[in-house]
Design a protein around this motif. Structure first.
Motif, PDB file in Angstrom:
ATOM      1  N   LEU A   9       5.537   7.558 -15.566  1.00 33.46           N
ATOM      2  CA  LEU A   9       4.286   6.892 -15.251  1.00 33.46           C
ATOM      3  C   LEU A   9       4.817   5.437 -14.520  1.00 33.46           C
ATOM      4  O   LEU A   9       4.252   5.005 -13.444  1.00 33.46           O
ATOM      5  N   GLY A  10       5.770   4.947 -15.192  1.00 31.01           N
ATOM      6  CA  GLY A  10       6.192   3.823 -14.788  1.00 31.01           C
ATOM      7  C   GLY A  10       7.180   3.560 -13.479  1.00 31.01           C
ATOM      8  O   GLY A  10       6.958   2.795 -12.768  1.00 31.01           O
ATOM      9  N   THR A  11       7.540   4.783 -13.186  1.00 26.44           N
ATOM     10  CA  THR A  11       8.358   4.918 -12.022  1.00 26.44           C
ATOM     11  C   THR A  11       7.359   5.213 -10.797  1.00 26.44           C
ATOM     12  O   THR A  11       7.497   4.814  -9.575  1.00 26.44           O
ATOM     13  N   MET A  12       6.134   5.957 -11.118  1.00 23.49           N
ATOM     14  CA  MET A  12       4.928   6.200 -10.237  1.00 23.49           C
ATOM     15  C   MET A  12       4.612   4.766  -9.762  1.00 23.49           C
ATOM     16  O   MET A  12       4.378   4.673  -8.732  1.00 23.49           O
ATOM     17  N   VAL A  13       4.472   3.740 -10.829  1.00 27.25           N
ATOM     18  CA  VAL A  13       3.868   2.536 -10.353  1.00 27.25           C
ATOM     19  C   VAL A  13       4.800   1.762  -9.654  1.00 27.25           C
ATOM     20  O   VAL A  13       4.473   1.158  -8.588  1.00 27.25           O
ATOM     21  N   ALA A  14       5.880   1.895 -10.030  1.00 26.14           N
ATOM     22  CA  ALA A  14       6.868   1.086  -9.114  1.00 26.14           C
ATOM     23  C   ALA A  14       7.188   1.471  -7.598  1.00 26.14           C
ATOM     24  O   ALA A  14       7.270   0.879  -6.671  1.00 26.14           O
ATOM     25  N   ILE A  15       6.919   2.900  -7.520  1.00 26.34           N
ATOM     26  CA  ILE A  15       6.916   3.688  -6.013  1.00 26.34           C
ATOM     27  C   ILE A  15       5.800   2.966  -5.364  1.00 26.34           C
ATOM     28  O   ILE A  15       5.756   2.509  -4.157  1.00 26.34           O
ATOM     29  N   VAL A  16       4.698   2.955  -5.991  1.00 22.43           N
ATOM     30  CA  VAL A  16       3.192   2.298  -5.357  1.00 22.43           C
ATOM     31  C   VAL A  16       3.883   1.152  -4.759  1.00 22.43           C
ATOM     32  O   VAL A  16       3.261   0.380  -3.791  1.00 22.43           O
ATOM     33  N   GLU A  17       4.109   0.220  -5.882  1.00 25.57           N
ATOM     34  CA  GLU A  17       4.025  -1.249  -5.595  1.00 25.57           C
ATOM     35  C   GLU A  17       5.383  -1.597  -4.327  1.00 25.57           C
ATOM     36  O   GLU A  17       5.153  -2.682  -3.874  1.00 25.57           O
ATOM     37  N   GLU A  18       6.338  -0.697  -4.465  1.00 20.73           N
ATOM     38  CA  GLU A  18       7.384  -1.073  -3.620  1.00 20.73           C
ATOM     39  C   GLU A  18       7.346  -0.527  -2.185  1.00 20.73           C
ATOM     40  O   GLU A  18       8.033  -0.755  -1.275  1.00 20.73           O
ATOM     41  N   GLY A  19       6.704   0.704  -2.378  1.00 21.65           N
ATOM     42  CA  GLY A  19       6.400   1.647  -1.034  1.00 21.65           C
ATOM     43  C   GLY A  19       7.085   2.532  -0.620  1.00 21.65           C
ATOM     44  O   GLY A  19       6.495   3.703  -0.061  1.00 21.65           O
ATOM     45  N   THR A  20       8.291   2.656  -0.987  1.00 26.73           N
ATOM     46  CA  THR A  20       9.301   3.968  -0.832  1.00 26.73           C
ATOM     47  C   THR A  20       9.857   4.235  -2.351  1.00 26.73           C
ATOM     48  O   THR A  20      10.022   3.058  -3.173  1.00 26.73           O
ATOM     49  N   GLU A  43       4.909  15.496 -11.427  1.00 22.88           N
ATOM     50  CA  GLU A  43       4.013  16.400 -10.852  1.00 22.88           C
ATOM     51  C   GLU A  43       3.942  17.859 -11.592  1.00 22.88           C
ATOM     52  O   GLU A  43       2.620  18.555 -11.481  1.00 22.88           O
ATOM     53  N   ARG A  44       5.037  18.369 -11.947  1.00 19.70           N
ATOM     54  CA  ARG A  44       4.771  19.466 -12.900  1.00 19.70           C
ATOM     55  C   ARG A  44       3.836  19.351 -14.036  1.00 19.70           C
ATOM     56  O   ARG A  44       3.004  20.181 -14.366  1.00 19.70           O
ATOM     57  N   SER A  45       3.746  18.287 -14.587  1.00 14.93           N
ATOM     58  CA  SER A  45       3.079  17.784 -16.073  1.00 14.93           C
ATOM     59  C   SER A  45       1.552  17.997 -15.367  1.00 14.93           C
ATOM     60  O   SER A  45       0.650  18.403 -16.199  1.00 14.93           O
ATOM     61  N   VAL A  46       1.162  17.361 -14.316  1.00 22.41           N
ATOM     62  CA  VAL A  46      -0.051  17.308 -14.053  1.00 22.41           C
ATOM     63  C   VAL A  46      -0.617  18.403 -13.073  1.00 22.41           C
ATOM     64  O   VAL A  46      -1.882  18.157 -12.977  1.00 22.41           O
ATOM     65  N   GLY A  47       0.304  19.092 -12.647  1.00 23.81           N
ATOM     66  CA  GLY A  47       0.110  20.356 -11.690  1.00 23.81           C
ATOM     67  C   GLY A  47      -0.235  20.161 -10.314  1.00 23.81           C
ATOM     68  O   GLY A  47      -1.290  20.838  -9.652  1.00 23.81           O
ATOM     69  N   GLY A  48       0.248  19.168  -9.801  1.00 29.69           N
ATOM     70  CA  GLY A  48      -0.145  18.991  -8.262  1.00 29.69           C
ATOM     71  C   GLY A  48       0.823  17.864  -7.822  1.00 29.69           C
ATOM     72  O   GLY A  48       1.367  16.885  -8.657  1.00 29.69           O
ATOM     73  N   ALA A  49       0.834  17.671  -6.630  1.00 27.23           N
ATOM     74  CA  ALA A  49       1.612  16.523  -6.094  1.00 27.23           C
ATOM     75  C   ALA A  49       0.807  15.304  -6.166  1.00 27.23           C
ATOM     76  O   ALA A  49      -0.447  15.059  -6.068  1.00 27.23           O
ATOM     77  N   VAL A  50       1.471  14.046  -6.294  1.00 24.01           N
ATOM     78  CA  VAL A  50       0.861  12.894  -6.681  1.00 24.01           C
ATOM     79  C   VAL A  50       1.190  11.783  -5.416  1.00 24.01           C
ATOM     80  O   VAL A  50       0.375  10.947  -5.339  1.00 24.01           O
ATOM     81  N   PHE A  51       2.397  12.227  -4.601  1.00 23.48           N
ATOM     82  CA  PHE A  51       2.506  11.562  -3.355  1.00 23.48           C
ATOM     83  C   PHE A  51       2.597  12.441  -2.254  1.00 23.48           C
ATOM     84  O   PHE A  51       3.048  13.703  -2.281  1.00 23.48           O
ATOM     85  N   ASP A  52       2.203  11.936  -0.951  1.00 26.42           N
ATOM     86  CA  ASP A  52       2.573  12.357   0.342  1.00 26.42           C
ATOM     87  C   ASP A  52       3.867  12.104   0.757  1.00 26.42           C
ATOM     88  O   ASP A  52       3.716  10.658   0.696  1.00 26.42           O
ATOM     89  N   ARG A  53       4.796  12.770   1.133  1.00 24.16           N
ATOM     90  CA  ARG A  53       5.881  12.127   1.515  1.00 24.16           C
ATOM     91  C   ARG A  53       6.460  12.214   3.160  1.00 24.16           C
ATOM     92  O   ARG A  53       6.838  13.518   3.466  1.00 24.16           O
ATOM     93  N   PRO A  54       6.011  11.376   3.500  1.00 25.31           N
ATOM     94  CA  PRO A  54       6.368  11.379   5.226  1.00 25.31           C
ATOM     95  C   PRO A  54       7.688  11.516   5.727  1.00 25.31           C
ATOM     96  O   PRO A  54       7.939  12.119   6.629  1.00 25.31           O
ATOM     97  N   GLY A  55       8.379  11.021   4.535  1.00 25.01           N
ATOM     98  CA  GLY A  55       9.985  11.111   5.292  1.00 25.01           C
ATOM     99  C   GLY A  55      10.611   9.780   5.973  1.00 25.01           C
ATOM    100  O   GLY A  55       9.889   9.207   6.035  1.00 25.01           O
ATOM    101  N   GLY A  56      11.728   9.567   5.793  1.00 25.63           N
ATOM    102  CA  GLY A  56      12.384   8.537   6.450  1.00 25.63           C
ATOM    103  C   GLY A  56      11.982   7.146   5.579  1.00 25.63           C
ATOM    104  O   GLY A  56      11.714   7.023   4.570  1.00 25.63           O
ATOM    105  N   PRO A  57      11.946   6.106   6.517  1.00 22.20           N
ATOM    106  CA  PRO A  57      11.679   4.773   5.856  1.00 22.20           C
ATOM    107  C   PRO A  57      10.104   4.585   5.665  1.00 22.20           C
ATOM    108  O   PRO A  57       9.779   3.331   5.086  1.00 22.20           O
ATOM    109  N   ARG A  58       9.279   5.514   6.273  1.00 20.43           N
ATOM    110  CA  ARG A  58       7.736   5.415   6.184  1.00 20.43           C
ATOM    111  C   ARG A  58       7.322   5.306   4.761  1.00 20.43           C
ATOM    112  O   ARG A  58       7.803   5.867   3.814  1.00 20.43           O
ATOM    113  N   PRO A  59       6.424   4.400   4.159  1.00 20.62           N
ATOM    114  CA  PRO A  59       5.944   4.392   2.878  1.00 20.62           C
ATOM    115  C   PRO A  59       5.254   5.517   2.599  1.00 20.62           C
ATOM    116  O   PRO A  59       4.429   6.487   3.439  1.00 20.62           O
ATOM    117  N   VAL A  60       5.435   5.917   1.198  1.00 17.97           N
ATOM    118  CA  VAL A  60       4.607   6.801   0.735  1.00 17.97           C
ATOM    119  C   VAL A  60       3.211   6.775   0.517  1.00 17.97           C
ATOM    120  O   VAL A  60       2.700   5.748   0.452  1.00 17.97           O
TER     121      VAL A  60
END
Length: 303
Positions: A9-20, A43-60
């Motif tokens: 969860l801490g990693t997820m928060v860091a991704i949201v706050e940093e963007g990538t 995502e395996r624990s909650v049973g689904g994707a939590v991020f859409d990953r557009p790829g490259g430098p674009r923010p998730v």
């Protein structure tokens, strides 16, 4: 049921706050592949994707499920931080302590004990309760002060030998020590019967039979009755010198010979789970008791 690790969860928060994922990896000191592995585990624990990953430098972007997980995850992380802080303060000597006490200790020992505990642990929670004179119990209390040993599964230490003094009206007796024999037949103002037995027993041993004219649990009331001429009183050092009870020229204080004493005991439950705050309170109470013992000896010598 989902099994979610707080670090994910801490990693997820860091991704949201940093963007990538990459910037989150730099912030957390991980490799980007480690970040990806942690989010995959989440995502395996909650049973689904939590991020859409557009790829490259674009923010998730968060998925609808990710929005829910993030909202609840922030609350879980905040609670985990609060738990960690509370445990840290407890181990450092903070937290809550419940103390049983009685009049003399409440006037003399406890104020100094509370000041020192609060100086060391400003946020500690100190709860006090008066102990019944007839049937004191440790129960759920962390520490109990009392003037007799308490039965049960407790550890106890005798903090002070509290010496009794005779309090009379000025001019009733010559200055200096007085024999217990002078109490024979004298009207006395006493406290609780169980308390008075601590000095009346030694008086009986020297064939002195005082008569209790009045009883009061309040030291100030007892001294007022002595001033009024109702009778003399025998009070311990903590009640005469150590408390805030006012003494004046209408009263005379005399050491008794032989000198009866009472013990001031500190009790605590006989367990291995004593809190650091309770352990520190015992240390401080012992230090205060040593100071009182020295003051009591000086008072007796001065009389």
């Amino acid at each position: 049921m989902v099994e979610v690790e707080l670090r994910h969860l801490g990693t997820m928060v860091a991704i949201v706050e940093e963007g990538t994922f990459g910037r989150a990896a730099v912030r957390l000191g991980y490799t980007q592949s480690t970040i990806s592995q942690q989010i995959a585990a989440l995502e395996r624990s909650v049973g689904g994707a939590v991020f859409d990953r557009p790829g490259g430098p674009r923010p998730v972007r968060l998925t609808p499920l990710g929005v829910v997980v993030l909202e609840q995850g922030r609350e879980l992380l905040a609670k985990a931080d609060a738990l960690s802080d509370a445990v840290g303060r407890f181990k450092a000597g903070g937290g809550r302590i419940d103390i049983g006490t009685f009049q003399s200790v409440s006037h003399v020992i406890l104020p100094a004990l509370i000041r020192r505990l609060r100086d060391e642990q400003p946020g500690c929670d100190i709860r006090l309760s008066d102990m019944p004179a007839d049937d004191p119990q440790v129960g759920n209390l962390d520490l109990v002060f009392f003037d007799r040993p308490i039965d049960g599964d407790v550890v106890q230490t005798r903090l002070i030998d509290d010496v009794y003094f005779l309090v009379a009206r000025a001019g009733d007796l010559p200055v200096g020590p007085a024999s217990l024999k002078v109490l024979d037949g004298r009207p006395m103002v006493g406290c609780h019967e169980s308390c008075d037995q601590l000095w009346m027993g030694p008086a009986a041993d020297v064939d002195a039979r005082p008569e209790i004219a009045f009883r009061s649990p309040g030291n100030a009331t007892i001294l007022s009755m002595v001033r009024a001429g109702l009778g003399w009183a025998v009070l311990p050092w903590l009640a005469v010198y150590g408390s805030e009870v006012p003494l004046d020229e209408r009263l005379s204080i005399h050491p008794l010979q032989p000198a009866p004493t009472r013990g001031i005991y500190l009790h605590w439950p006989d367990t291995e789970s004593q809190s650091p705050l309770a352990a520190r309170a015992i240390e401080i109470a012992t230090e205060i008791a040593a100071e009182i013992t020295a003051a009591s000896a000086a008072a007796g010598a001065a009389r």
